[in-house]
Design a protein around this motif. Structure first.
Motif, PDB file in Angstrom:
ATOM      1  N   LYS A  18       0.828  -1.205   0.000  1.00  0.00           N
ATOM      2  CA  LYS A  18       0.000   0.000   0.000  1.00  0.00           C
ATOM      3  C   LYS A  18       0.864   1.259   0.000  1.00  0.00           C
ATOM      4  O   LYS A  18       2.006   1.247   0.464  1.00  0.00           O
ATOM      5  CB  LYS A  18      -0.899   0.016   1.252  1.00  0.00           C
ATOM      6  N   CYS A  19       0.303   2.363  -0.480  1.00  0.00           N
ATOM      7  CA  CYS A  19       0.960   3.662  -0.445  1.00  0.00           C
ATOM      8  C   CYS A  19       1.230   4.054   1.011  1.00  0.00           C
ATOM      9  O   CYS A  19       0.434   3.726   1.893  1.00  0.00           O
ATOM     10  CB  CYS A  19       0.048   4.692  -1.100  1.00  0.00           C
ATOM     11  N   PHE A  20       2.339   4.730   1.266  1.00  0.00           N
ATOM     12  CA  PHE A  20       2.687   5.075   2.652  1.00  0.00           C
ATOM     13  C   PHE A  20       1.748   6.122   3.249  1.00  0.00           C
ATOM     14  O   PHE A  20       1.649   6.249   4.455  1.00  0.00           O
ATOM     15  CB  PHE A  20       4.147   5.543   2.749  1.00  0.00           C
ATOM     16  N   SER A  21       1.021   6.870   2.418  1.00  0.00           N
ATOM     17  CA  SER A  21       0.119   7.870   2.992  1.00  0.00           C
ATOM     18  C   SER A  21      -1.349   7.647   2.626  1.00  0.00           C
ATOM     19  O   SER A  21      -2.232   8.229   3.240  1.00  0.00           O
ATOM     20  CB  SER A  21       0.549   9.289   2.585  1.00  0.00           C
ATOM     21  N   HIS A  22      -1.644   6.827   1.636  1.00  0.00           N
ATOM     22  CA  HIS A  22      -3.033   6.506   1.283  1.00  0.00           C
ATOM     23  C   HIS A  22      -3.245   5.010   1.399  1.00  0.00           C
ATOM     24  O   HIS A  22      -2.300   4.239   1.259  1.00  0.00           O
ATOM     25  CB  HIS A  22      -3.348   6.924  -0.161  1.00  0.00           C
ATOM     26  N   ASN A  23      -4.501   4.621   1.624  1.00  0.00           N
ATOM     27  CA  ASN A  23      -4.815   3.196   1.740  1.00  0.00           C
ATOM     28  C   ASN A  23      -5.178   2.617   0.372  1.00  0.00           C
ATOM     29  O   ASN A  23      -6.220   2.002   0.189  1.00  0.00           O
ATOM     30  CB  ASN A  23      -5.957   2.987   2.750  1.00  0.00           C
TER      31      ASN A  23
ATOM     32  N   VAL B 201       4.690   4.327  -3.015  1.00  0.00           N
ATOM     33  CA  VAL B 201       3.852   5.458  -3.426  1.00  0.00           C
ATOM     34  C   VAL B 201       2.732   4.999  -4.356  1.00  0.00           C
ATOM     35  O   VAL B 201       2.912   4.069  -5.135  1.00  0.00           O
ATOM     36  CB  VAL B 201       4.677   6.561  -4.130  1.00  0.00           C
ATOM     37  N   CYS B 202       1.560   5.674  -4.255  1.00  0.00           N
ATOM     38  CA  CYS B 202       0.449   5.354  -5.146  1.00  0.00           C
ATOM     39  C   CYS B 202       0.519   6.269  -6.369  1.00  0.00           C
ATOM     40  O   CYS B 202       1.365   7.158  -6.445  1.00  0.00           O
ATOM     41  CB  CYS B 202      -0.891   5.517  -4.427  1.00  0.00           C
ATOM     42  N   ILE B 203      -0.410   6.075  -7.269  1.00  0.00           N
ATOM     43  CA  ILE B 203      -0.395   6.842  -8.520  1.00  0.00           C
ATOM     44  C   ILE B 203      -0.557   8.345  -8.261  1.00  0.00           C
ATOM     45  O   ILE B 203      -0.012   9.177  -8.987  1.00  0.00           O
ATOM     46  CB  ILE B 203      -1.473   6.294  -9.504  1.00  0.00           C
ATOM     47  N   THR B 204      -1.270   8.706  -7.164  1.00  0.00           N
ATOM     48  CA  THR B 204      -1.471  10.130  -6.837  1.00  0.00           C
ATOM     49  C   THR B 204      -0.200  10.760  -6.272  1.00  0.00           C
ATOM     50  O   THR B 204       0.129  11.907  -6.570  1.00  0.00           O
ATOM     51  CB  THR B 204      -2.597  10.287  -5.786  1.00  0.00           C
ATOM     52  N   CYS B 205       0.529   9.996  -5.433  1.00  0.00           N
ATOM     53  CA  CYS B 205       1.720  10.536  -4.767  1.00  0.00           C
ATOM     54  C   CYS B 205       2.946  10.528  -5.673  1.00  0.00           C
ATOM     55  O   CYS B 205       3.827  11.377  -5.528  1.00  0.00           O
ATOM     56  CB  CYS B 205       2.061   9.704  -3.534  1.00  0.00           C
ATOM     57  N   ALA B 206       3.014   9.540  -6.532  1.00  0.00           N
ATOM     58  CA  ALA B 206       4.242   9.328  -7.289  1.00  0.00           C
ATOM     59  C   ALA B 206       4.551  10.490  -8.223  1.00  0.00           C
ATOM     60  O   ALA B 206       3.673  10.991  -8.918  1.00  0.00           O
ATOM     61  CB  ALA B 206       4.143   8.034  -8.085  1.00  0.00           C
TER      62      ALA B 206
HETATM   63 ZN   LIG Z   1      -0.477   7.926  -2.072  1.00  0.00          ZN
END
Ligand SMILES: [Zn+2]
Ligand SMILES: [Zn+2]
Length: 123
Positions: free
Chosen positions: A2-7, A21-26
């Motif tokens: 999972k992303c470190f800041s989003h689930n 990282v998720c697609i939003t954070c990356a």
């Molecule tokens: Zn994220």
């Protein structure tokens, strides 16, 4: 993972701090993902350092041809060894003279190549 800041599922790892990282954070730096603008700066620097050390040690410069004198030595080595092998087979006994000369050229070529590789490191 999972992303470190989003689930949500991570799409990659930050090249600087190794967080998922998720697609939003990356942030795609072009050569590796970053999780924040700070890390993006780091990743860019890591890439520059990697490039510089590659240049320093002559890695990844495969486009560069060998110096002509070394190619000449290899050419002579191949010619003498090839001819020596051919004569050895046709005479049914080893032609030591040609094979030794060919071997000698091969050693000289290897030594010159080795010395040349060492000289490329100017640090
Ligand atoms: Zn994220
Ligand atoms: Zn990061």
């Amino acid at each position: 993972m999972k992303c470190f800041s989003h689930n949500v599922d991570a799409v990659g790892i930050c090249k600087s701090c190794n967080k998922a990282v998720c697609i939003t954070c990356a942030i795609d730096t072009g050569r590796g993902l970053a999780c924040s603008e700070n890390c993006q700066q780091d990743v860019t620097e890591i890439n520059i350092i990697t490039d510089k050390s590659k240049q320093l040690y002559g890695i990844g410069t495969s486009g560069k041809l060998l110096p002509t004198n070394i190619l000449m030595y290899f050419f002579f080595a191949a010619a003498f060894l090839g001819f020596g092998t051919y004569k050895s087979i046709s005479n049914e006994q080893p032609d030591l003279f040609l094979l030794v000369i060919g071997g000698g050229f091969l050693i000289v070529a290897a030594l010159a190549w080795h010395r040349n590789k060492n000289l490329n490191i100017n640090c």
